[in-house]
Design a protein around this motif. Structure first.
Motif, PDB file in Angstrom:
ATOM      1  N   PRO A   1      17.141  42.209  60.280  1.00 52.11           N
ATOM      2  CA  PRO A   1      17.476  43.324  60.467  1.00 52.11           C
ATOM      3  C   PRO A   1      17.107  44.880  61.108  1.00 52.11           C
ATOM      4  CG  PRO A   1      19.280  42.160  58.827  1.00 52.11           C
ATOM      5  CD  PRO A   1      17.789  41.444  59.207  1.00 52.11           C
ATOM      6  N   ILE A   2      16.267  44.947  60.090  1.00 54.15           N
ATOM      7  CA  ILE A   2      15.296  45.497  60.055  1.00 54.15           C
ATOM      8  C   ILE A   2      14.062  45.371  61.292  1.00 54.15           C
ATOM      9  CG2 ILE A   2      12.996  46.589  58.877  1.00 54.15           C
ATOM     10  CD1 ILE A   2      13.964  45.839  55.662  1.00 54.15           C
ATOM     11  N   TRP A   3      13.224  44.320  61.123  1.00 47.88           N
ATOM     12  CA  TRP A   3      12.203  44.034  62.656  1.00 47.88           C
ATOM     13  C   TRP A   3      12.967  44.060  63.292  1.00 47.88           C
ATOM     14  CZ3 TRP A   3      10.099  38.901  59.453  1.00 47.88           C
ATOM     15  CH2 TRP A   3       9.572  39.272  58.484  1.00 47.88           C
ATOM     16  N   ASN A   4      14.475  43.859  64.110  1.00 47.27           N
ATOM     17  CA  ASN A   4      15.157  43.735  65.222  1.00 47.27           C
ATOM     18  C   ASN A   4      14.832  45.102  65.791  1.00 47.27           C
ATOM     19  OD1 ASN A   4      15.441  41.196  66.671  1.00 47.27           O
ATOM     20  ND2 ASN A   4      16.053  40.213  64.372  1.00 47.27           N
ATOM     21  N   THR A   5      15.759  45.678  64.792  1.00 47.40           N
ATOM     22  CA  THR A   5      15.649  47.672  65.176  1.00 47.40           C
ATOM     23  C   THR A   5      13.950  48.096  65.176  1.00 47.40           C
ATOM     24  OG1 THR A   5      18.013  47.481  63.269  1.00 47.40           O
ATOM     25  CG2 THR A   5      16.655  49.806  63.669  1.00 47.40           C
ATOM     26  N   LEU A   6      13.603  48.259  64.345  1.00 49.09           N
ATOM     27  CA  LEU A   6      12.198  48.471  65.189  1.00 49.09           C
ATOM     28  C   LEU A   6      11.696  48.663  66.473  1.00 49.09           C
ATOM     29  CD1 LEU A   6      10.840  48.273  61.319  1.00 49.09           C
ATOM     30  CD2 LEU A   6      11.247  49.784  61.897  1.00 49.09           C
ATOM     31  N   ALA A   7      12.405  46.867  66.303  1.00 47.08           N
ATOM     32  CA  ALA A   7      11.233  46.442  68.258  1.00 47.08           C
ATOM     33  C   ALA A   7      12.524  47.328  68.857  1.00 47.08           C
ATOM     34  CB  ALA A   7      11.884  44.963  68.561  1.00 47.08           C
ATOM     35  N   LEU A   8      13.897  47.294  68.952  1.00 49.27           N
ATOM     36  CA  LEU A   8      14.983  48.506  69.786  1.00 49.27           C
ATOM     37  C   LEU A   8      13.933  49.794  69.916  1.00 49.27           C
ATOM     38  CD1 LEU A   8      18.031  46.752  68.944  1.00 49.27           C
ATOM     39  CD2 LEU A   8      16.669  46.407  71.229  1.00 49.27           C
ATOM     40  N   GLU A   9      13.477  50.211  68.941  1.00 47.77           N
ATOM     41  CA  GLU A   9      13.088  51.503  68.562  1.00 47.77           C
ATOM     42  C   GLU A   9      11.468  51.690  69.701  1.00 47.77           C
ATOM     43  OE1 GLU A   9      12.427  52.848  64.845  1.00 47.77           O
ATOM     44  OE2 GLU A   9      14.863  53.400  64.105  1.00 47.77           O
TER      45      GLU A   9
END
Length: 426
Positions: free
Chosen positions: A253-261
């Motif tokens: 959840p954290i890494w995917n959110t950072l990727a979207l940013e």
């Protein structure tokens, strides 16, 4: 060394096993996998629209023509994840999954402001902002989906449903059975949203983003937390547990959110805000021969070792390793529970992760743009695709050289033991 490993395993393995079987972490993993084909399509569109040899005008034209390929997939990833959470959590309780997914998605949308403020400061109503359906809304979406699915399934389990008589088509009967649980669940979320909006003049999206998501993503994007995650992936694999599944269930959840940013910034032509993202973790660890970045290890075994056993293992494992599948090496050499290679197995990924972070922080090598690359794409190619730059592949070559230097002395020791064993049997 063996005593140390045994003591460490006694403490940590029971915790890892419990994490691997945790209902909510398994649901979260499955929800992201549900969205995987969709995000993959969006990633390919972004890669194609921004190929390095295209001019800025060409990229702009392609963005206008094909930009919806990303807008309708990666940019609204939270929609797919919230539905997936509701679906899989309901199924885990033996409740109809489709209705659980729909209720979770609706609960999340009830908490989502249908207004946005333009750059000129004008408030526009009746619209949904892409950032609230993507990176900025990820954590509130997950929280809402889990709570909504829990409420919904508990109501169903208590038998608070409308039961239709025999002979009614199953689709109709299921819809009526879901009616009361859905009404009660969504009414609760509507009241919560009304209370937050009415009494505090804000929305839960902004509250969760400021209080939970922003601090967590800041922590998860740092080098110390990343190295801890990499360590546990390697450590768990050493004992035959799938480190990626266990650790990624917590960190995705954290890494995917950072990727979207990063992807949003990349599309807007802005500087990428994060070094550590899901593509960073995949491309510069798994993407170089599987867990532990072992493609170079396979090459060393196949072409630089002298014992027949090592050569055969290396050559048998080479074809799968090119596509980042390294189970033949993990269980064939084996790497699992092999104390003689414990040190390079743990240390090498930590060294390259630190090196890559430093190189990207210094702007010597490019940061992954946020596009999701299939983990089976071979090394160098996946580095170029992840960063939209040839230098992304060059960095992987340097990484493999570093890994080879770390591994080589230990492989020579193993090779020597194998040769001595053969000579003694002869």
């Amino acid at each position: 060394m063996n005593n140390f490993i045994d003591k460490l395993s006694e403490k940590l393995l029971p915790v890892a096993a419990k994490l691997g079987e945790n209902r909510y972490l398994k649901v979260l993993r499955d929800a992201f996998m549900l969205a995987f084909p969709i995000t993959m399509f969006g990633s390919f569109v972004v890669v194609f629209n921004n190929l390095p040899f295209f001019s800025d005008d060409t990229k702009g034209s392609l963005g206008s023509l094909f930009g919806n390929g990303q807008n309708a997939t990666m940019s609204i990833l939270t929609i797919f994840v919230t539905f997936g959470i509701g679906y899989y959590l309901s199924k885990s309780y033996d409740v109809e999954g489709a209705f659980g997914g729909a209720v979770s998605l609706a609960a999340y949308l009830i908490l989502t402001p249908f207004t946005m403020v333009t750059e000129g400061g004008e408030a526009v109503s009746g619209v949904l902002s892409l950032d609230r359906l993507g990176a900025k809304g990820m954590f509130i979406g997950m929280i809402a989906a889990f709570i909504a699915a829990e409420i919904y399934t508990r109501i169903v389990k208590k038998g608070i449903v409308i039961k239709m008589p025999d002979g009614v088509p199953p689709a109709v009967a299921n819809s009526f059975a879901a009616l009361l649980p859905a009404l009660i669940t969504l009414f609760i979320f509507l009241m919560v949203n009304a209370a937050v909006s009415g009494f505090f003049d804000t929305n839960l999206h902004d509250v969760v983003y400021s209080v939970i998501q922003k601090p967590l993503t800041a922590l998860g994007s740092g080098l110390p937390a990343t190295l801890i995650a990499v360590f546990f992936v390697q450590f768990l694999w050493f004992f035959g547990l799938h480190g990626q599944i266990i650790v990624n269930s917590v960190m995705d959840p954290i890494w995917n959110t950072l990727a979207l940013e990063n992807l949003d910034a990349y599309k807007a032509g802005e500087a990428l805000p994060n070094i550590v993202t899901k593509p960073f973790m995949e491309t510069y660890t798994v993407g170089m021969g599987g867990s532990g970045s072992t493609l170079i290890v396979v090459l060393l075994l196949a072409f630089f070792m002298k014992s027949k056993q090592n050569k055969e293992i290396g050559r048998l494992a080479l074809a799968p390793a090119i596509f980042n599948v390294n189970e033949p090496l993990l269980f064939g050499m084996p790497l699992v529970l092999n104390a003689s290679i414990f040190i390079p197995w743990i240390i090498a990924p930590l060294v390259t992760t630190s090196f890559n972070y430093a190189m990207m922080a210094a702007n010597i090598f490019p940061t992954p743009t946020g596009v999701i690359i299939p983990w089976t794409i071979p090394v160098v190619m996946n580095g170029i695709m992840a960063t939209s730059s040839v230098m992304g592949g060059v960095l992987q070559i340097i990484d493999m050289a570093l890994i080879g230097l770390i591994w080589f002395p230990f492989l020579k020791l193993v090779d020597k033991v194998n040769l001595n064993t053969v000579s003694m049997t002869d």
